[in-house]
Design a protein around this motif. Structure first.
Motif, short mmCIF file in Angstrom:
data_model
loop_
_atom_site.label_atom_id
_atom_site.label_comp_id
_atom_site.label_asym_id
_atom_site.label_seq_id
_atom_site.Cartn_x
_atom_site.Cartn_y
_atom_site.Cartn_z
N GLN A 1 -4.43 -5.13 -11.78
CA GLN A 1 -4.26 -6.51 -12.40
C GLN A 1 -4.20 -7.32 -10.55
O GLN A 1 -3.13 -7.98 -10.47
CB GLN A 1 -2.77 -6.69 -13.06
CG GLN A 1 -3.23 -6.94 -14.82
CD GLN A 1 -1.87 -7.79 -15.34
OE1 GLN A 1 -0.78 -6.83 -14.91
NE2 GLN A 1 -2.54 -8.44 -16.17
N ASP A 2 -3.81 -5.99 -9.86
CA ASP A 2 -3.99 -5.48 -8.32
C ASP A 2 -4.50 -6.74 -7.63
O ASP A 2 -5.31 -5.61 -7.20
CB ASP A 2 -2.69 -5.03 -8.13
CG ASP A 2 -2.07 -4.70 -6.76
OD1 ASP A 2 -2.67 -5.33 -5.82
OD2 ASP A 2 -1.10 -4.01 -5.97
N GLU A 3 -5.13 -7.42 -7.02
CA GLU A 3 -5.75 -8.52 -6.62
C GLU A 3 -6.55 -6.53 -5.20
O GLU A 3 -7.50 -6.66 -4.78
CB GLU A 3 -6.47 -9.70 -5.88
CG GLU A 3 -7.12 -10.22 -4.99
CD GLU A 3 -6.77 -11.43 -5.31
OE1 GLU A 3 -7.71 -12.44 -5.86
OE2 GLU A 3 -6.68 -12.33 -3.76
N GLU A 4 -5.10 -7.24 -3.99
CA GLU A 4 -5.63 -6.10 -3.33
C GLU A 4 -5.61 -4.82 -3.46
O GLU A 4 -6.67 -4.40 -2.69
CB GLU A 4 -4.39 -6.30 -2.65
CG GLU A 4 -4.88 -5.87 -0.81
CD GLU A 4 -4.60 -4.52 -0.52
OE1 GLU A 4 -4.87 -4.23 0.67
OE2 GLU A 4 -3.87 -3.70 -1.49
N PHE A 5 -5.20 -3.94 -4.47
CA PHE A 5 -5.70 -2.84 -4.83
C PHE A 5 -6.80 -2.68 -5.63
O PHE A 5 -7.63 -1.92 -4.64
CB PHE A 5 -4.69 -2.37 -6.18
CG PHE A 5 -5.11 -0.59 -6.60
CD1 PHE A 5 -4.31 0.35 -5.28
CD2 PHE A 5 -5.82 -0.54 -7.53
CE1 PHE A 5 -4.90 1.31 -5.57
CE2 PHE A 5 -5.72 0.87 -7.69
CZ PHE A 5 -5.54 1.57 -7.29
N VAL A 6 -6.91 -3.58 -5.97
CA VAL A 6 -8.48 -2.96 -6.82
C VAL A 6 -9.82 -3.36 -5.82
O VAL A 6 -11.23 -3.09 -5.39
CB VAL A 6 -8.68 -4.22 -7.83
CG1 VAL A 6 -10.36 -4.11 -8.95
CG2 VAL A 6 -7.38 -4.11 -9.06
N LEU A 7 -9.99 -4.66 -4.96
CA LEU A 7 -10.79 -4.90 -4.13
C LEU A 7 -10.31 -3.73 -2.86
O LEU A 7 -12.13 -3.97 -2.11
CB LEU A 7 -10.53 -6.39 -3.99
CG LEU A 7 -10.51 -7.24 -5.43
CD1 LEU A 7 -10.74 -9.13 -4.65
CD2 LEU A 7 -11.78 -7.43 -6.06
N SER A 8 -9.73 -3.98 -2.17
CA SER A 8 -9.49 -3.29 -1.56
C SER A 8 -10.20 -1.32 -1.27
O SER A 8 -10.16 -0.71 -0.70
CB SER A 8 -8.54 -2.44 -0.95
OG SER A 8 -8.13 -4.16 -0.42
N HIS A 9 -10.26 -1.29 -2.63
CA HIS A 9 -9.92 0.12 -3.21
C HIS A 9 -11.94 0.82 -3.56
O HIS A 9 -12.33 1.84 -4.11
CB HIS A 9 -9.22 1.12 -3.77
CG HIS A 9 -8.56 0.56 -2.88
ND1 HIS A 9 -7.02 0.41 -3.03
CD2 HIS A 9 -7.86 1.78 -1.59
CE1 HIS A 9 -6.54 0.36 -2.45
NE2 HIS A 9 -6.68 1.34 -1.31
#
Length: 360
Positions: free
Chosen positions: A309-317
């Motif tokens: 659910q963490d957009e920055e975590f998912v899309l950055s990795h």
């Protein structure tokens, strides 16, 4: 470049020669032709095309051969080549409802409108090694089975007609192009879907699995999973009609998730969406589950500590090229950095020893 390594450029040239030798393998074994890779390792080809953002089976076969079967390295090669290509324009939105279906299943309707087509899949095999495949292929190929013809409407359109599915918004303004502009936060859903479509299959699979185990409370049904050939068209500025110029294989997944409703929205189903090049079922399903998890904030759901659910975590990795590039850079010389840390550790130990002696 390992310029500090003894031998310098000559050592690097020798490493390249050794790589070419290792890639070729035993010369007593026939060399793999690109056509063999393209036709018989089609799922690997599809993954390279999807994560490389370039639909070209021949180039994907070449990349896999050059990379010795390393999918991530092959994706890197395709991405690099893609940057050299001119951009002529954009296609019109694809009509997946008019796809020539080779596989279409639903976990929500037994008698799905339009029928279910099992198609080519491992789902119903016994997962036992088939030693017949180790024999020389001297038998005639099996006749090609026809694909379903005619437009096949999406199954969730029937829920739409009843008003039970949350309506999808067409969005506002131009859709950003992730291949031309850097990722920015907060990201719109179209941008998130682009990142997920290019994302590493294994990473997205792990995130999707985490949502099913409770990290995000994302219990989904597969409303429809379809694989088929879709026509690609473009609207040329000098013409007043569309031109069809290609046909590509796509996998599309629509998940159905319950939504309890809010003060402004009635109880209804919401959708997770996945669309990828080729036959990539695991990737499309994972993408749909992660897409739905990332919609939690906009749907007013509780946001916990779930990674999906963490957009920055998912899309950055999720991008394997960025991830592998940053990870593999630590193989490069860091002599100065390490010597600085080494000297710091030695000093700390000397100071601690001196302090201990003084205390005694």
């Amino acid at each position: 470049m390992y310029v500090a390594v003894k031998g310098g450029e000559r050592a690097i040239d020798n490493a390249h020669s050794w790589l070419a030798e290792a890639r070729r393998g035993d010369h007593g074994v026939p060399d793999l032709a690109l056509a063999q890779i393209r036709e018989q390792l089609s799922l690997a080809i599809d993954r390279v095309m999807a994560e490389g953002s370039l639909y070209d089976p021949d180039l994907a076969a070449l990349a896999l051969k050059q990379a010795r079967g390393d999918a991530v390295e092959a994706v890197f090669l395709i991405r690099s080549f893609r940057t050299t290509l001119p951009r002529f324009g954009a296609t019109v939105p694809l009509d997946t409802g008019a796809a020539q279906i080779i596989r279409r299943i639903s976990a929500t309707y037994k008698d799905a409108p339009g029928g279910q087509v099992l198609g080519p899949t491992f789902d119903y095999t016994h997962r036992l090694l088939d030693f017949d495949l180790a024999k020389d292929d001297s038998v005639a190929p099996a006749p090609e089975l026809p694909a379903a013809t005619g437009a096949v409407p999406h199954i969730l359109s029937h829920l739409n007609a009843e008003g039970l599915m949350q309506p999808e918004s067409a969005g506002e303004g131009d859709v950003p192009d992730l291949t031309r502009a850097p990722l920015e936060f907060p990201a719109t859903r179209p941008l998130r879907l682009q990142a997920l479509a290019r994302g590493d299959e294994g990473f997205l699979l792990s995130l999707a699995y985490s949502t099913q185990r409770g990290y995000g409370r994302n219990h989904a049904f597969i409303g429809e999973l379809r694989i088929g050939y879709v026509r690609v068209s473009a609207q040329l500025p000098e013409l007043d009609f569309e031109i069809e110029f290609a046909e590509i294989l796509l996998t599309e997944c629509e998940s159905v998730n319950q939504f309890q409703g809010s003060k402004t929205e009635p109880a209804q189903f919401t959708r997770g969406y996945g669309l990828v090049f080729g036959q990539s079922e695991r990737k499309a399903i994972s993408m749909a589950l992660v897409d739905r998890a990332l919609r939690a904030r906009e749907l007013g759901e509780d946001i916990g500590t779930a990674p999906a659910q963490d957009e920055e975590f998912v899309l950055s990795h999720c991008d394997n090229i960025q991830s592998s590039g940053f990870l593999e850079h630590i193989k490069l010389p860091h002599y100065v950095d390490f010597q600085a840390e080494l000297e710091l550790i030695r000093k700390l130990r000397r100071d601690a020893s001196a302090y201990q002696e003084a205390a005694e």
